[in-house]
Design a protein around this motif. Structure first.
Motif, PDB file in Angstrom:
ATOM      1  N   GLY A   1       4.075  -1.857  -6.108  1.00 43.45           N
ATOM      2  CA  GLY A   1       3.097  -1.968  -5.032  1.00 43.45           C
ATOM      3  C   GLY A   1       1.855  -2.722  -5.457  1.00 43.45           C
ATOM      4  N   ILE A   2       1.427  -2.490  -6.699  1.00 40.02           N
ATOM      5  CA  ILE A   2       0.266  -3.227  -7.215  1.00 40.02           C
ATOM      6  C   ILE A   2       0.574  -4.716  -7.276  1.00 40.02           C
ATOM      7  CG2 ILE A   2      -1.171  -3.592  -9.260  1.00 40.02           C
ATOM      8  CD1 ILE A   2      -0.999  -0.518  -9.690  1.00 40.02           C
ATOM      9  N   PHE A   3       1.761  -5.065  -7.760  1.00 41.54           N
ATOM     10  CA  PHE A   3       2.151  -6.481  -7.806  1.00 41.54           C
ATOM     11  C   PHE A   3       2.242  -7.068  -6.396  1.00 41.54           C
ATOM     12  CE2 PHE A   3       3.962  -5.558 -12.114  1.00 41.54           C
ATOM     13  CZ  PHE A   3       3.155  -6.444 -12.797  1.00 41.54           C
ATOM     14  N   ILE A   4       2.786  -6.303  -5.464  1.00 36.70           N
ATOM     15  CA  ILE A   4       2.912  -6.796  -4.089  1.00 36.70           C
ATOM     16  C   ILE A   4       1.536  -7.037  -3.475  1.00 36.70           C
ATOM     17  CG2 ILE A   4       3.607  -6.136  -1.743  1.00 36.70           C
ATOM     18  CD1 ILE A   4       6.049  -4.757  -3.018  1.00 36.70           C
ATOM     19  N   THR A   5       0.591  -6.098  -3.666  1.00 37.51           N
ATOM     20  CA  THR A   5      -0.730  -6.282  -3.054  1.00 37.51           C
ATOM     21  C   THR A   5      -1.490  -7.436  -3.694  1.00 37.51           C
ATOM     22  OG1 THR A   5      -1.655  -4.548  -4.477  1.00 37.51           O
ATOM     23  CG2 THR A   5      -1.016  -3.915  -2.240  1.00 37.51           C
ATOM     24  N   VAL A   6      -1.345  -7.625  -4.995  1.00 37.29           N
ATOM     25  CA  VAL A   6      -1.984  -8.786  -5.628  1.00 37.29           C
ATOM     26  C   VAL A   6      -1.368 -10.071  -5.074  1.00 37.29           C
ATOM     27  CG1 VAL A   6      -2.249 -10.037  -7.808  1.00 37.29           C
ATOM     28  CG2 VAL A   6      -2.709  -7.585  -7.721  1.00 37.29           C
TER      29      VAL A   6
ATOM     30  N   PHE B   1      10.417   7.180 -10.730  1.00 38.75           N
ATOM     31  CA  PHE B   1      10.694   6.235  -9.651  1.00 38.75           C
ATOM     32  C   PHE B   1       9.433   5.969  -8.829  1.00 38.75           C
ATOM     33  CE2 PHE B   1      12.436   5.086  -5.441  1.00 38.75           C
ATOM     34  CZ  PHE B   1      13.145   3.960  -5.834  1.00 38.75           C
ATOM     35  N   SER B   2       8.650   7.020  -8.550  1.00 37.06           N
ATOM     36  CA  SER B   2       7.415   6.806  -7.785  1.00 37.06           C
ATOM     37  C   SER B   2       6.401   6.015  -8.600  1.00 37.06           C
ATOM     38  CB  SER B   2       6.834   8.137  -7.321  1.00 37.06           C
ATOM     39  OG  SER B   2       6.329   8.877  -8.405  1.00 37.06           O
ATOM     40  N   MET B   3       6.380   6.191  -9.899  1.00 38.83           N
ATOM     41  CA  MET B   3       5.476   5.390 -10.744  1.00 38.83           C
ATOM     42  C   MET B   3       5.914   3.925 -10.747  1.00 38.83           C
ATOM     43  SD  MET B   3       4.796   8.121 -13.801  1.00 38.83           S
ATOM     44  CE  MET B   3       3.777   7.046 -14.775  1.00 38.83           C
ATOM     45  N   ALA B   4       7.219   3.694 -10.778  1.00 42.29           N
ATOM     46  CA  ALA B   4       7.722   2.316 -10.721  1.00 42.29           C
ATOM     47  C   ALA B   4       7.379   1.681  -9.375  1.00 42.29           C
ATOM     48  CB  ALA B   4       9.229   2.292 -10.960  1.00 42.29           C
TER      49      ALA B   4
ATOM     50  N   ILE C   1       0.843  -1.208   0.000  1.00 45.41           N
ATOM     51  CA  ILE C   1       0.000   0.000   0.000  1.00 45.41           C
ATOM     52  C   ILE C   1       0.877   1.256   0.000  1.00 45.41           C
ATOM     53  CG2 ILE C   1      -1.651   1.310   1.388  1.00 45.41           C
ATOM     54  CD1 ILE C   1      -2.878  -1.447   2.149  1.00 45.41           C
ATOM     55  N   ALA C   2       1.977   1.230   0.744  1.00 40.07           N
ATOM     56  CA  ALA C   2       2.874   2.389   0.764  1.00 40.07           C
ATOM     57  C   ALA C   2       3.463   2.640  -0.627  1.00 40.07           C
ATOM     58  CB  ALA C   2       3.989   2.159   1.781  1.00 40.07           C
ATOM     59  N   PHE C   3       3.822   1.595  -1.329  1.00 38.39           N
ATOM     60  CA  PHE C   3       4.350   1.759  -2.685  1.00 38.39           C
ATOM     61  C   PHE C   3       3.279   2.318  -3.620  1.00 38.39           C
ATOM     62  CE2 PHE C   3       8.082  -1.486  -2.755  1.00 38.39           C
ATOM     63  CZ  PHE C   3       8.712  -0.777  -1.751  1.00 38.39           C
TER      64      PHE C   3
ATOM     65  N   PRO D   1       3.150   7.876  -5.573  1.00 41.14           N
ATOM     66  CA  PRO D   1       2.946   9.038  -6.447  1.00 41.14           C
ATOM     67  C   PRO D   1       2.169  10.163  -5.758  1.00 41.14           C
ATOM     68  CG  PRO D   1       2.496   7.036  -7.667  1.00 41.14           C
ATOM     69  CD  PRO D   1       2.679   6.656  -6.233  1.00 41.14           C
ATOM     70  N   LEU D   2       1.246   9.807  -4.867  1.00 36.62           N
ATOM     71  CA  LEU D   2       0.520  10.843  -4.132  1.00 36.62           C
ATOM     72  C   LEU D   2       1.459  11.609  -3.203  1.00 36.62           C
ATOM     73  CD1 LEU D   2      -2.728   8.906  -3.217  1.00 36.62           C
ATOM     74  CD2 LEU D   2      -2.418  10.609  -5.005  1.00 36.62           C
ATOM     75  N   LEU D   3       2.372  10.900  -2.603  1.00 33.25           N
ATOM     76  CA  LEU D   3       3.339  11.566  -1.738  1.00 33.25           C
ATOM     77  C   LEU D   3       4.243  12.494  -2.542  1.00 33.25           C
ATOM     78  CD1 LEU D   3       4.287   8.565   0.583  1.00 33.25           C
ATOM     79  CD2 LEU D   3       2.740  10.458   1.075  1.00 33.25           C
ATOM     80  N   LEU D   4       4.584  12.103  -3.767  1.00 33.81           N
ATOM     81  CA  LEU D   4       5.375  12.966  -4.642  1.00 33.81           C
ATOM     82  C   LEU D   4       4.596  14.231  -4.988  1.00 33.81           C
ATOM     83  CD1 LEU D   4       7.939  13.437  -6.333  1.00 33.81           C
ATOM     84  CD2 LEU D   4       6.752  12.315  -8.223  1.00 33.81           C
TER      85      LEU D   4
END
Length: 187
Positions: free
Chosen positions: A150-155, A142-145, A115-117, A121-124
């Motif tokens: 993060g999407i892969f990690i949450t899935v 880098f934030s987009m990567a 979730i943090a990953f 982009p919002l933090l940026l």
């Protein structure tokens, strides 16, 4: 201990179950007493052969909560099942609680990092609003990567959490079977 005392103690120890389930269990134990009296045993002998009503109730409650987790795997049901299994004996405090805390920490850390990953982009964007002169394209990419990772990690955590819960449930059942009388060898 008489039949009445045994059944009373068992009934009071099964507070966590519905009245229907308690009645079914009490009826089963009344049958044990009826069968024992047909064989010529006294109520005290039958009660001694059955064991402690409190221990029987702990085992039944642990089994009940494990079955409830299988049908509805909520956090509350899992925690109730863990506590019911721990209640079977002091040894289970170490054998069950340690792995449960470790597993919960791994699951929490995986979800938190994913979730943090995703929100990086919002933090940026917040950083750009606060410090508009400090924008660099590298930070955006880098934030987009990180968001993609993060999407892969949450899935992965979604499926990993399901697998880990199923395996931990198997571990709890194994532990209950050991406490109830050990594993039976099928030879």
């Amino acid at each position: 201990m008489t039949k009445f005392q045994f059944l009373n103690q068992l009934n009071s120890s099964l507070k966590g179950l519905s009245s229907e389930e308690r009645e079914d269990i009490l009826q089963d134990f009344e049958e044990h007493f009826a069968n024992g009296s047909v064989e010529g045993k006294s109520e005290e002998q039958i009660a001694d052969s059955l064991g402690s009503p409190n221990q029987i109730a702990k085992e039944l409650l642990a089994t009940y909560h494990l079955e409830k987790v299988e049908t509805t795997a909520t956090t509350g049901n899992i925690i109730r099942a863990v506590w019911a299994v721990i209640g079977l004996g002091f040894f289970n405090l170490i054998i069950v609680l340690g792995p449960f805390i470790g597993l919960a920490a791994v699951v929490f850390a995986g979800w938190a990092s994913g979730i943090a990953f995703i929100v990086s982009p919002l933090l940026l964007l917040i950083d750009i609003v606060i410090y508009p002169g400090g924008f660099e394209w590298f930070e955006l990419f880098f934030s987009m990567a990180l968001c993609g990772a993060g999407i892969f990690i949450t899935v992965g955590m979604y499926y990993g959490t399901k697998v880990l819960m199923a395996q931990f449930l198997r571990y709890l059942k194994y532990n209950v079977s050991l406490v109830k009388g050990g594993l039976k060898n099928d030879e």
